[in-house]
Design a protein around this motif. Structure first.
Motif, PDB file in Angstrom:
ATOM      1  N   TYR A 203       0.833  -1.204   0.000  1.00  0.00           N
ATOM      2  CA  TYR A 203       0.000   0.000   0.000  1.00  0.00           C
ATOM      3  C   TYR A 203       0.867   1.254   0.000  1.00  0.00           C
ATOM      4  CZ  TYR A 203      -3.148   3.667   1.625  1.00  0.00           C
ATOM      5  OH  TYR A 203      -3.854   4.836   1.752  1.00  0.00           O
ATOM      6  N   LEU A 204       1.965   1.216   0.745  1.00  0.00           N
ATOM      7  CA  LEU A 204       2.833   2.384   0.840  1.00  0.00           C
ATOM      8  C   LEU A 204       3.732   2.551  -0.384  1.00  0.00           C
ATOM      9  CD1 LEU A 204       3.975   2.131   4.574  1.00  0.00           C
ATOM     10  CD2 LEU A 204       2.184   3.586   3.617  1.00  0.00           C
ATOM     11  N   ASN A 205       4.072   1.456  -1.065  1.00  0.00           N
ATOM     12  CA  ASN A 205       5.098   1.512  -2.109  1.00  0.00           C
ATOM     13  C   ASN A 205       4.596   1.264  -3.530  1.00  0.00           C
ATOM     14  OD1 ASN A 205       7.907   1.708  -0.643  1.00  0.00           O
ATOM     15  ND2 ASN A 205       6.698   0.253   0.552  1.00  0.00           N
ATOM     16  N   LEU A 206       3.419   0.671  -3.682  1.00  0.00           N
ATOM     17  CA  LEU A 206       2.916   0.365  -5.021  1.00  0.00           C
ATOM     18  C   LEU A 206       2.285   1.621  -5.619  1.00  0.00           C
ATOM     19  CD1 LEU A 206       2.768  -2.071  -6.932  1.00  0.00           C
ATOM     20  CD2 LEU A 206       0.452  -2.489  -6.084  1.00  0.00           C
ATOM     21  N   GLU A 207       2.861   2.108  -6.693  1.00  0.00           N
ATOM     22  CA  GLU A 207       2.396   3.350  -7.319  1.00  0.00           C
ATOM     23  C   GLU A 207       1.509   3.046  -8.516  1.00  0.00           C
ATOM     24  OE1 GLU A 207       6.154   5.059  -8.251  1.00  0.00           O
ATOM     25  OE2 GLU A 207       6.307   6.117  -6.330  1.00  0.00           O
ATOM     26  N   ILE A 208       0.354   3.697  -8.561  1.00  0.00           N
ATOM     27  CA  ILE A 208      -0.596   3.556  -9.666  1.00  0.00           C
ATOM     28  C   ILE A 208      -0.634   4.870 -10.434  1.00  0.00           C
ATOM     29  CG2 ILE A 208      -2.949   2.963 -10.327  1.00  0.00           C
ATOM     30  CD1 ILE A 208      -1.527   0.738  -8.856  1.00  0.00           C
ATOM     31  N   LYS A 209      -0.411   4.810 -11.719  1.00  0.00           N
ATOM     32  CA  LYS A 209      -0.469   6.012 -12.548  1.00  0.00           C
ATOM     33  C   LYS A 209      -1.881   6.222 -13.071  1.00  0.00           C
ATOM     34  CE  LYS A 209       4.376   6.028 -14.030  1.00  0.00           C
ATOM     35  NZ  LYS A 209       5.308   6.015 -15.184  1.00  0.00           N
ATOM     36  N   GLY A 210      -2.411   7.407 -12.782  1.00  0.00           N
ATOM     37  CA  GLY A 210      -3.761   7.723 -13.214  1.00  0.00           C
ATOM     38  C   GLY A 210      -3.820   8.095 -14.681  1.00  0.00           C
ATOM     39  N   THR A 211      -5.029   8.341 -15.157  1.00  0.00           N
ATOM     40  CA  THR A 211      -5.231   8.670 -16.575  1.00  0.00           C
ATOM     41  C   THR A 211      -4.569   9.988 -16.958  1.00  0.00           C
ATOM     42  OG1 THR A 211      -7.334   9.700 -15.973  1.00  0.00           O
ATOM     43  CG2 THR A 211      -7.398   7.389 -16.688  1.00  0.00           C
ATOM     44  N   LYS A 212      -4.384  10.870 -15.982  1.00  0.00           N
ATOM     45  CA  LYS A 212      -3.764  12.158 -16.251  1.00  0.00           C
ATOM     46  C   LYS A 212      -2.273  12.172 -15.895  1.00  0.00           C
ATOM     47  CE  LYS A 212      -8.061  14.706 -15.434  1.00  0.00           C
ATOM     48  NZ  LYS A 212      -8.713  15.789 -14.647  1.00  0.00           N
ATOM     49  N   GLY A 213      -1.723  10.987 -15.665  1.00  0.00           N
ATOM     50  CA  GLY A 213      -0.304  10.887 -15.361  1.00  0.00           C
ATOM     51  C   GLY A 213       0.045  11.044 -13.896  1.00  0.00           C
ATOM     52  N   GLN A 214      -0.965  11.313 -13.057  1.00  0.00           N
ATOM     53  CA  GLN A 214      -0.681  11.481 -11.633  1.00  0.00           C
ATOM     54  C   GLN A 214      -0.401  10.115 -10.990  1.00  0.00           C
ATOM     55  OE1 GLN A 214      -3.575  11.475 -13.010  1.00  0.00           O
ATOM     56  NE2 GLN A 214      -5.256  10.863 -11.651  1.00  0.00           N
ATOM     57  N   VAL A 215       0.420  10.123  -9.945  1.00  0.00           N
ATOM     58  CA  VAL A 215       0.772   8.891  -9.243  1.00  0.00           C
ATOM     59  C   VAL A 215      -0.006   8.813  -7.936  1.00  0.00           C
ATOM     60  CG1 VAL A 215       2.637   7.590  -8.137  1.00  0.00           C
ATOM     61  CG2 VAL A 215       3.084   8.837 -10.255  1.00  0.00           C
ATOM     62  N   THR A 216      -0.707   7.719  -7.734  1.00  0.00           N
ATOM     63  CA  THR A 216      -1.506   7.543  -6.526  1.00  0.00           C
ATOM     64  C   THR A 216      -1.235   6.164  -5.925  1.00  0.00           C
ATOM     65  OG1 THR A 216      -3.382   6.600  -7.760  1.00  0.00           O
ATOM     66  CG2 THR A 216      -3.342   8.996  -7.450  1.00  0.00           C
ATOM     67  N   ARG A 217      -1.745   5.955  -4.728  1.00  0.00           N
ATOM     68  CA  ARG A 217      -1.695   4.631  -4.119  1.00  0.00           C
ATOM     69  C   ARG A 217      -2.919   3.828  -4.563  1.00  0.00           C
ATOM     70  NH1 ARG A 217       0.462   7.741   0.268  1.00  0.00           N
ATOM     71  NH2 ARG A 217       2.569   7.019   0.770  1.00  0.00           N
ATOM     72  N   ALA A 218      -2.828   2.520  -4.382  1.00  0.00           N
ATOM     73  CA  ALA A 218      -3.940   1.641  -4.754  1.00  0.00           C
ATOM     74  C   ALA A 218      -5.018   1.704  -3.681  1.00  0.00           C
ATOM     75  CB  ALA A 218      -3.441   0.210  -4.935  1.00  0.00           C
ATOM     76  N   ASP A 219      -6.121   2.378  -3.984  1.00  0.00           N
ATOM     77  CA  ASP A 219      -7.208   2.517  -3.013  1.00  0.00           C
ATOM     78  C   ASP A 219      -7.756   1.171  -2.568  1.00  0.00           C
ATOM     79  OD1 ASP A 219      -6.995   5.222  -2.985  1.00  0.00           O
ATOM     80  OD2 ASP A 219      -8.688   5.608  -4.329  1.00  0.00           O
ATOM     81  N   ILE A 220      -7.710   0.186  -3.450  1.00  0.00           N
ATOM     82  CA  ILE A 220      -8.249  -1.125  -3.095  1.00  0.00           C
ATOM     83  C   ILE A 220      -7.482  -1.729  -1.920  1.00  0.00           C
ATOM     84  CG2 ILE A 220      -6.783  -2.328  -4.762  1.00  0.00           C
ATOM     85  CD1 ILE A 220     -10.383  -3.202  -3.665  1.00  0.00           C
ATOM     86  N   LEU A 221      -6.179  -1.440  -1.843  1.00  0.00           N
ATOM     87  CA  LEU A 221      -5.391  -1.942  -0.725  1.00  0.00           C
ATOM     88  C   LEU A 221      -5.742  -1.200   0.558  1.00  0.00           C
ATOM     89  CD1 LEU A 221      -1.866  -2.412  -2.373  1.00  0.00           C
ATOM     90  CD2 LEU A 221      -3.717  -4.070  -2.081  1.00  0.00           C
ATOM     91  N   GLN A 222      -6.101   0.075   0.430  1.00  0.00           N
ATOM     92  CA  GLN A 222      -6.543   0.843   1.589  1.00  0.00           C
ATOM     93  C   GLN A 222      -7.783   0.200   2.209  1.00  0.00           C
ATOM     94  OE1 GLN A 222      -9.086   4.843   1.824  1.00  0.00           O
ATOM     95  NE2 GLN A 222      -7.106   5.121   0.828  1.00  0.00           N
ATOM     96  N   GLU A 223      -8.742  -0.153   1.367  1.00  0.00           N
ATOM     97  CA  GLU A 223      -9.960  -0.794   1.867  1.00  0.00           C
ATOM     98  C   GLU A 223      -9.659  -2.187   2.410  1.00  0.00           C
ATOM     99  OE1 GLU A 223     -12.694   0.914   2.185  1.00  0.00           O
ATOM    100  OE2 GLU A 223     -11.570   2.595   1.321  1.00  0.00           O
ATOM    101  N   GLY A 224      -8.728  -2.881   1.741  1.00  0.00           N
ATOM    102  CA  GLY A 224      -8.365  -4.211   2.209  1.00  0.00           C
ATOM    103  C   GLY A 224      -7.733  -4.173   3.592  1.00  0.00           C
TER     104      GLY A 224
END
Length: 404
Positions: A203-224
C-alpha cells in the motif's frame, strides 16, 4: 464490503541462482639439530596453503555479481537452469544485501523481460516474490519496492493479467481467508500476519499512474487493510493485536489522511475499537500497554508536526519545530522543559549565574590536564550530549535543593 467484486473491478481498470587445498609439510630438523637425549616432537603437517581458493561464507554465491556484470543474456542463462533458480538467487541476494537494490534492479528487470515471455513464467515470478516477502523476515519492504518496479518495467502483459494484476490476485487469495486465519493455530496466524504486513508495504510503495499521469496509491489496498484490521480486532488474542499495532504504526498516518480526504472517520472508529479491546479483551498486560501507546501516538498526529515554515523564515511563533534542536532540561520532579517553555530563559540564566558553585581548578593550583589550563576547559567542547544533559539535570536539582 464486497471485496471480491472490488478487486476484480480494480484489476480490469488498472490493467494493471570448494576447491581442494594443497597439503604442505613442515620438514624435520636436520641431523645436526637433533638431540639424541631428547624425544623428537611429532612432525606437524599443515593443510593450509597460500594457493588455496578464496573462502566464501555458507550460502554465498561467488558467481552472482559476475553473472550480472556480464551484458550477455545468453551467458547469464547458462549459469541457471531455470527461471526459478535465477529469480530465487536474486531474491536471496537482495535479502542479504538490500542496498544493492538501486544498482541492480534495472538489469534484473531487463533480464526478466528477455526470459518471462509466457503466462506461466509470469505466474511463477509472482509466486516466488510473494513467498519471499511473506516468509523471510524483514523482506516485506524491499519486496514491495521490487513489486512496484516490476509493475512498471515488465513488458509482458498477457490476457490473464499483467504483473500487478496477478500480484493483487495472489494477495486476494490470502485476504479472503482472513477470518479463518485469525482464528487458526499459531503457525497459521504467523503466516497470515506476514501477509498483512506485506500488504501494508504494498500500500505504501505500489504506485498507480492515473489517466492524467498522476501517481496515486492503490485505493483497493486501503480498503483491504481496513477489513484486515477488523478481522484482527475481532479475534483479540495477543499475536493478532500485536500485528494490528505494527500495521497501524506503519500505515496509520497515511490511512488516516486518505480517509479524511474522503470525509470518512474510519480511524476514529478504529481507535474506539482499540479502547474497547483494552477494557474488555483478555489479552496480556504488555499488549494492552502497546495498544495504549498506539492511541497516544495517534493523538500526537502519529508523531508528525505540520505547518512548519522554511528554515530561513522560521520563528518561535510560526514554526512548532523551532526549538526542536535546543537542549532539554528537567525539574527536580523529572518534568522536562525546553526553550519553548515560557520560563526557559529565566531558568537558563539562573544556571549561568551559578558558576560560582564549582571550584576554579586553575586558582586552586589543580591542573588535571597537565597543560597549565583548567581541566574542564579541555573537555568542554567535546562533552557527550547525554553527559551534558545529565549534568544540566544535576544543576537544576542542586538549585532546587539550595532554595528549599
Amino acid at each position: 464490503m464486497h471485496i471480491n467484486k472490488t478487486f476484480s473491478e480494480h484489476l480490469q481498470q488498472t490493467g494493471i541462482p570448494s576447491g581442494s587445498q594443497d597439503k604442505v609439510s613442515v620438514p624435520d630438523s636436520g641431523p645436526e639439530m637433533a638431540d639424541p637425549q631428547v624425544a623428537v616432537a611429532p612432525v606437524v603437517t599443515s593443510k593450509l596453503s597460500a594457493k588455496a581458493p578464496e573462502f566464501y561464507p555458507s550460502g554465498y554465491n561467488q558467481n552472482f555479481n559476475q553473472n550480472f556484470a556480464d551484458s550477455s543474456y545468453e551467458d547469464r542463462y547458462d549459469s541457471y537452469l531455470t527461471l526459478a533458480e535465477y529469480v530465487q538467487d536474486f531474491l536471496n541476494h537482495l535479502t542479504e544485501q538490500p542496498g544493492c537494490f538501486e544498482t541492480e534492479i534495472e538489469q534484473f528487470a531487463e533480464t526478466l523481460n528477455g526470459w518471462v515471455t509466457a503466462d506461466e513464467a509470469l505466474q511463477e515470478l509472482v509466486e516466488l516474490i510473494y513467498q519471499q516477502a511473506t516468509s523471510v523476515p524483514n523482506f516485506s519492504y524491499i519486496g514491495a519496492r521490487l513489486c512496484n518496479y516490476l509493475s512498471h518495467h515488465l513488458t509482458i502483459s498477457p490476457q490473464t493479467g499483467n504483473f500487478r494484476q496477478l500480484l493483487l490476485q495472489r494477495c486476494q487469495t490470502e485476504y479472503e481467508n482472513r477470518d479463518e486465519a485469525t482464528k487458526g493455530d499459531e503457525a497459521t496466524r504467523k503466516q497470515f500476519h506476514a501477509f498483512v504486513l506485506f500488504l501494508a508495504e504494498l500500500y505504501l510503495n505500489l504506485e498507480i499512474k492515473g489517466t492524467k499521469g498522476q501517481v496515486t496509491r492503490a485505493d483497493i489496498l486501503q480498503e483491504g487493510l481496513r477489513e484486515l484490521l477488523n478481522a484482527l480486532f475481532s479475534n483479540p488474542v495477543d499475536s493478532n493485536l500485536i500485528c494490528a499495532v505494527k500495521l497501524l504504526k506503519l500505515t496509520g498516518s497515511v490511512l488516516e489522511d486518505a480517509w479524511k480526504e474522503k470525509g470518512k472517520n474510519d480511524m476514529e472508529e478504529l481507535i474506539q475499537r482499540i479502547e474497547n479491546v483494552v477494557l474488555d479483551a483478555n489479552c496480556s498486560r504488555d499488549v494492552k500497554h502497546m495498544l495504549l501507546k498506539l492511541v497516544e501516538l495517534r493523538s500526537s498526529n502519529w508523531g508528525r508536526v505540520h505547518g512548519t515554515s522554511p528554515h530561513t523564515e522560521a520563528t518561535p511563533e510560526n514554526d512548532p519545530n523551532y526549538f526542536m534542536n535546543e537542549p532539554t532540561f528537567y525539574t527536580s520532579d523529572g518534568v522536562p522543559f525546553t526553550a519553548a517553555d515560557p520560563d526557559y530563559q529565566e531558568k537558563y540564566q539562573e544556571l549561568l549565574e551559578r558558576e560560582d558553585l564549582f571550584p576554579d581548578y586553575e586558582e586552586n593550583g589543580t591542573d588535571l590536564s597537565g597543560s597549565g589550563e583548567p581541566y574542564f576547559d579541555d573537555i568542554d567542547d567535546e562533552m557527550d550530549p547525554e553527559i551534558e544533559e545529565a549534568y544540566e539535570k544535576f544543576c537544576l536539582e542542586s538549585e532546587h535543593k539550595r532554595k528549599q
